[in-house]
Design a protein around this motif. Sequence first.
Motif, PDB file in Angstrom:
ATOM      1  N   UNK A 118      -4.220 -10.912  33.926  1.00 44.91           N
ATOM      2  CA  UNK A 118      -3.278  -9.801  34.102  1.00 44.91           C
ATOM      3  C   UNK A 118      -3.455  -8.735  33.017  1.00 44.91           C
ATOM      4  N   UNK A 119      -2.870  -7.570  33.268  1.00 45.94           N
ATOM      5  CA  UNK A 119      -2.916  -6.508  32.281  1.00 45.94           C
ATOM      6  C   UNK A 119      -1.990  -6.841  31.121  1.00 45.94           C
ATOM      7  N   UNK A 120      -2.547  -6.808  29.915  1.00 49.80           N
ATOM      8  CA  UNK A 120      -1.774  -7.013  28.691  1.00 49.80           C
ATOM      9  C   UNK A 120      -2.074  -5.851  27.758  1.00 49.80           C
ATOM     10  N   UNK A 121      -1.069  -5.452  26.975  1.00 57.45           N
ATOM     11  CA  UNK A 121      -1.225  -4.299  26.094  1.00 57.45           C
ATOM     12  C   UNK A 121      -0.672  -4.608  24.708  1.00 57.45           C
ATOM     13  N   UNK A 122      -0.988  -3.738  23.759  1.00 60.93           N
ATOM     14  CA  UNK A 122      -0.342  -3.836  22.455  1.00 60.93           C
ATOM     15  C   UNK A 122       1.153  -3.603  22.610  1.00 60.93           C
ATOM     16  N   UNK A 123       1.947  -4.440  21.935  1.00 59.78           N
ATOM     17  CA  UNK A 123       3.390  -4.251  21.899  1.00 59.78           C
ATOM     18  C   UNK A 123       3.847  -3.990  20.472  1.00 59.78           C
ATOM     19  N   UNK A 124       4.901  -4.682  20.083  1.00 55.50           N
ATOM     20  CA  UNK A 124       5.492  -4.424  18.764  1.00 55.50           C
ATOM     21  C   UNK A 124       4.711  -5.115  17.658  1.00 55.50           C
ATOM     22  N   UNK A 125       4.818  -4.562  16.454  1.00 59.59           N
ATOM     23  CA  UNK A 125       4.481  -5.279  15.232  1.00 59.59           C
ATOM     24  C   UNK A 125       3.059  -5.834  15.224  1.00 59.59           C
ATOM     25  N   UNK A 126       2.065  -4.980  15.507  1.00 54.89           N
ATOM     26  CA  UNK A 126       0.679  -5.429  15.509  1.00 54.89           C
ATOM     27  C   UNK A 126      -0.148  -4.625  14.509  1.00 54.89           C
ATOM     28  N   UNK A 127      -1.163  -5.270  13.975  1.00 52.56           N
ATOM     29  CA  UNK A 127      -2.076  -4.596  13.059  1.00 52.56           C
ATOM     30  C   UNK A 127      -2.739  -3.409  13.746  1.00 52.56           C
ATOM     31  N   UNK A 128      -3.251  -3.612  14.968  1.00 53.31           N
ATOM     32  CA  UNK A 128      -3.920  -2.523  15.682  1.00 53.31           C
ATOM     33  C   UNK A 128      -2.969  -1.362  15.938  1.00 53.31           C
ATOM     34  N   UNK A 129      -1.714  -1.670  16.228  1.00 49.63           N
ATOM     35  CA  UNK A 129      -0.739  -0.605  16.431  1.00 49.63           C
ATOM     36  C   UNK A 129      -0.530   0.222  15.172  1.00 49.63           C
ATOM     37  N   UNK A 130      -0.513  -0.438  14.024  1.00 45.83           N
ATOM     38  CA  UNK A 130      -0.355   0.297  12.770  1.00 45.83           C
ATOM     39  C   UNK A 130      -1.594   1.128  12.464  1.00 45.83           C
ATOM     40  N   UNK A 131      -2.772   0.588  12.741  1.00 47.13           N
ATOM     41  CA  UNK A 131      -4.008   1.358  12.575  1.00 47.13           C
ATOM     42  C   UNK A 131      -3.923   2.655  13.376  1.00 47.13           C
ATOM     43  N   UNK A 132      -3.523   2.557  14.635  1.00 43.49           N
ATOM     44  CA  UNK A 132      -3.453   3.742  15.487  1.00 43.49           C
ATOM     45  C   UNK A 132      -2.370   4.711  15.008  1.00 43.49           C
TER      46      UNK A 132
END
Length: 239
Positions: A139-153
Amino acid sequence: MRVVSLVPSLTEAVARSAPGTLVGVTDWCTHPPGLDVARVGGTKNPKTDRILSLAPDLVIANEEENRAPDLAALRAAGVAVLVTEVRDVPQAFRELARVLDACGVASRPRWLDEAEATWSSLPRPDTRRTAVVPIWRRPWMVLGRDTFAGDVLARLGIHHLQAAHPDRYPRIPLDDLRACEPDVVILPDEPYRFTADDGPEAFPGLPCALVSGRHLTWYGPSLAEAPRVLERALRAAHP
C-alpha cells in the motif's frame, strides 16, 4: 574492538571513521562500496546466530530500523547493544558522536565536523513548498510525524503535508494523496525504489522529484552533501 552494525548509515560512518572495526553488517549496507565483512541478514530479520558467531564486542542498532525482539535476543546472549534514536538533524549528529565514541574513535572525524557545519550554515528558506513523500506503494505509505527525513526536508524549505499525522509512516490511499494537491511529490529510491517509470505516473499533473534515499534518510557521511544533492533533485522537478 569488534562491531556489528545493523544500520546501513551507521555502517558507513563506522567504516569511514574506524577502519577494521566492523566484522558484520546487514545485506542492505551498501556503503562504503566493496566493504568486505560478514553479512548477517536484513535490518528487520538479522541472523542472530550468525551475529553471535562473530563474537562482537558491540552491536549497533536503531529503534526504528531494527526489531526489539532481535535486540533482546542479542542482549540475552550477553552482547552489548547500542540503540540509537534519530528523529531530527541535530539528534543525528549527537547520536553519531555517541556511536563513534562507543566504537573507540579517539577524535571527532573531519567528515562529521564538515557535515554539521553544512547543516548549521544553511540559510533560512525564503519560501516553503508543500509535498507528499511516499516511501512505499502497495500500500501507499508516506512520511508522517516526527521523522528524520521530514526534518531534513523542513530545513530545505519543504513542508510535507502529513507532518501532523498521528502515525510516523501512515498508510494513505492514493486518491487522498492526490487530493492534497502538493507543490511537489518527493519520491526517494529507498526503502521503496521509486524510479522515473515507477511512481510519477501515479500523480498525473503534479511535479515529481526523484531523490536519493541515502541523502534523505541516512545519517552519516552522506549528510555533508545531502543539502546540495537534494536541492538539485527538487529543482529538477520545477524546470
